[in-house]
Design an enzyme around this catalytic site. Structure first.
Site, PDB file in Angstrom:
ATOM      1  N   SER A  81       0.867  -0.515  -0.076  1.00  0.00           N
ATOM      2  CA  SER A  81       0.362   0.249  -0.083  1.00  0.00           C
ATOM      3  C   SER A  81       0.591   1.189   0.063  1.00  0.00           C
ATOM      4  O   SER A  81       2.095   1.231   0.527  1.00  0.00           O
ATOM      5  CB  SER A  81      -0.545   0.173   1.309  1.00  0.00           C
ATOM      6  OG  SER A  81      -1.418  -0.954   1.308  1.00  0.00           O
TER       7      SER A  81
HETATM    8  N1  SAH Z   1      -0.456  -5.598   4.091  1.00  0.00           N
HETATM    9  C1  SAH Z   1       1.389  -5.679   2.354  1.00  0.00           C
HETATM   10  C2  SAH Z   1       0.349  -5.352   1.491  1.00  0.00           C
HETATM   11  C3  SAH Z   1      -0.876  -6.054   0.559  1.00  0.00           C
HETATM   12  S1  SAH Z   1      -1.792  -6.516  -0.538  1.00  0.00           S
HETATM   13  C4  SAH Z   1       2.297  -4.725   3.013  1.00  0.00           C
HETATM   14  O1  SAH Z   1       2.459  -4.055   3.774  1.00  0.00           O
HETATM   15  O2  SAH Z   1       2.854  -5.232   2.044  1.00  0.00           O
HETATM   16  C5  SAH Z   1      -3.278  -7.246   0.088  1.00  0.00           C
HETATM   17  C6  SAH Z   1      -2.624  -9.007  -0.252  1.00  0.00           C
HETATM   18  O3  SAH Z   1      -3.506  -9.766   0.807  1.00  0.00           O
HETATM   19  C7  SAH Z   1      -1.852  -9.999  -0.767  1.00  0.00           C
HETATM   20  O4  SAH Z   1      -0.534 -10.289  -0.107  1.00  0.00           O
HETATM   21  C8  SAH Z   1      -3.079 -10.801  -1.117  1.00  0.00           C
HETATM   22  O5  SAH Z   1      -1.947 -11.865  -1.533  1.00  0.00           O
HETATM   23  C9  SAH Z   1      -3.661 -10.626   0.153  1.00  0.00           C
HETATM   24  N2  SAH Z   1      -4.843 -11.397   0.479  1.00  0.00           N
HETATM   25  C10 SAH Z   1      -6.361 -11.376  -0.334  1.00  0.00           C
HETATM   26  N3  SAH Z   1      -6.867 -11.799   0.215  1.00  0.00           N
HETATM   27  C11 SAH Z   1      -7.223 -12.476   1.600  1.00  0.00           C
HETATM   28  C12 SAH Z   1      -7.698 -13.295   2.239  1.00  0.00           C
HETATM   29  N4  SAH Z   1      -8.527 -13.828   2.363  1.00  0.00           N
HETATM   30  N5  SAH Z   1      -6.776 -14.053   3.029  1.00  0.00           N
HETATM   31  C13 SAH Z   1      -5.253 -13.266   3.216  1.00  0.00           C
HETATM   32  N6  SAH Z   1      -4.246 -12.543   2.383  1.00  0.00           N
HETATM   33  C14 SAH Z   1      -5.521 -12.200   1.847  1.00  0.00           C
END
Ligand code: SAH
Length: 231
Positions: A81
């Protein structure tokens, strides 16, 4: 002793870029105060952002963009993000040093590292195994010992360590996963982007009442990757 000019100068460079990023985040916070209810983020949150090496969580190709105030690709179609959004979501949770926090969407591990500077323990769930494993190794290498990463579907939360003082979701489902509300302590907060895959998303702050009900507040439009899995 040999002085490694190259690595010394790039470390300084990253530190300088990180300070500039903090100024940009502070400007964004002031500009969005009407929507978010906060004109500035707490000193603790800004210090946490100032202490985490964001460039260690991005790929080599992205390293010179690591301190730009926008999202970055982290592979597998996912993104880390925008730093202002990381700061805002962290600030909204009003974290205490004794808190135990649940994150859904580990991704690169950057948000988890920021949280880990502020609380006792971070539990983070990632559905893409390769990302979760990479983040776990990265956090371990960098010495973040108070973060646990689980590979799984965050729709179910992480019941074994519940209840949590606060919950942060970094992928957008259409509604708040009911398990997350169950796993939150009364008085605790969830910050979560809500919306459909094609429609608009909004960042939502939810607070749990002692009777188990929640009150939600819509803050501002955001753009997160979709929440996948069993919802
Ligand atoms: N917080 C992260 C940004 C993540 S982007 C950072 O600091 O880098 C969102 C993430 O959510 C992705 O890696 C995606 O694979 C994950 N995601 C999506 N659906 C999900 C679910 N149902 N359970 C766990 N993770 C999930």
């Amino acid at each position: 002793m040999m002085h490694n000019f190259q690595s010394g100068s790039s470390a300084d460079n990253f530190a300088r870029q990180r300070r500039r990023l903090l100024d940009e985040i502070a400007d964004d916070a002031a500009m969005t105060a009407i929507d978010t209810g906060r004109s500035a983020f707490s000193g603790k949150v800004m210090a946490a952002l100032g202490s985490v090496d964001r460039h260690r969580f991005v790929s080599d190709e992205q390293i010179y963009s690591a301190y730009a105030n926008h999202p970055l690709p982290i592979g597998h179609g996912q993104t880390i993000s925008q730093p202002y959004i990381v700061a805002l979501m962290t600030d909204l949770l009003d974290l205490e040093k004794t808190d135990r926090v649940l994150e859904i969407g580990t991704g690169s591990g950057y948000q988890a590292a920021v949280l880990s500077e502020l609380v006792e323990h971070v539990y983070s769930v990632e559905i893409v195994a390769a990302l979760g494993e990479r983040a776990r190794a990265k956090l371990n290498d960098l010495g973040y010992t108070n973060v646990s990463v689980k590979i799984g579907d965050g729709w179910e939360g992480w019941p074994e360590h519940a209840p949590y003082d606060a919950i942060i979701v970094t992928a957008a489902p259409e509604e708040i996963p009911p398990a997350l509300v169950q796993q939150l302590k009364p008085g605790g907060k969830i910050v979560i982007p809500l919306g459909s895959i094609f429609g608009a998303q909004e960042l939502v702050l939810a607070t749990k009442y002692p009777d188990g009900g929640i009150v939600t507040r819509r803050l501002l439009p955001v753009s997160f990757v979709p929440f996948t899995g069993g919802n």
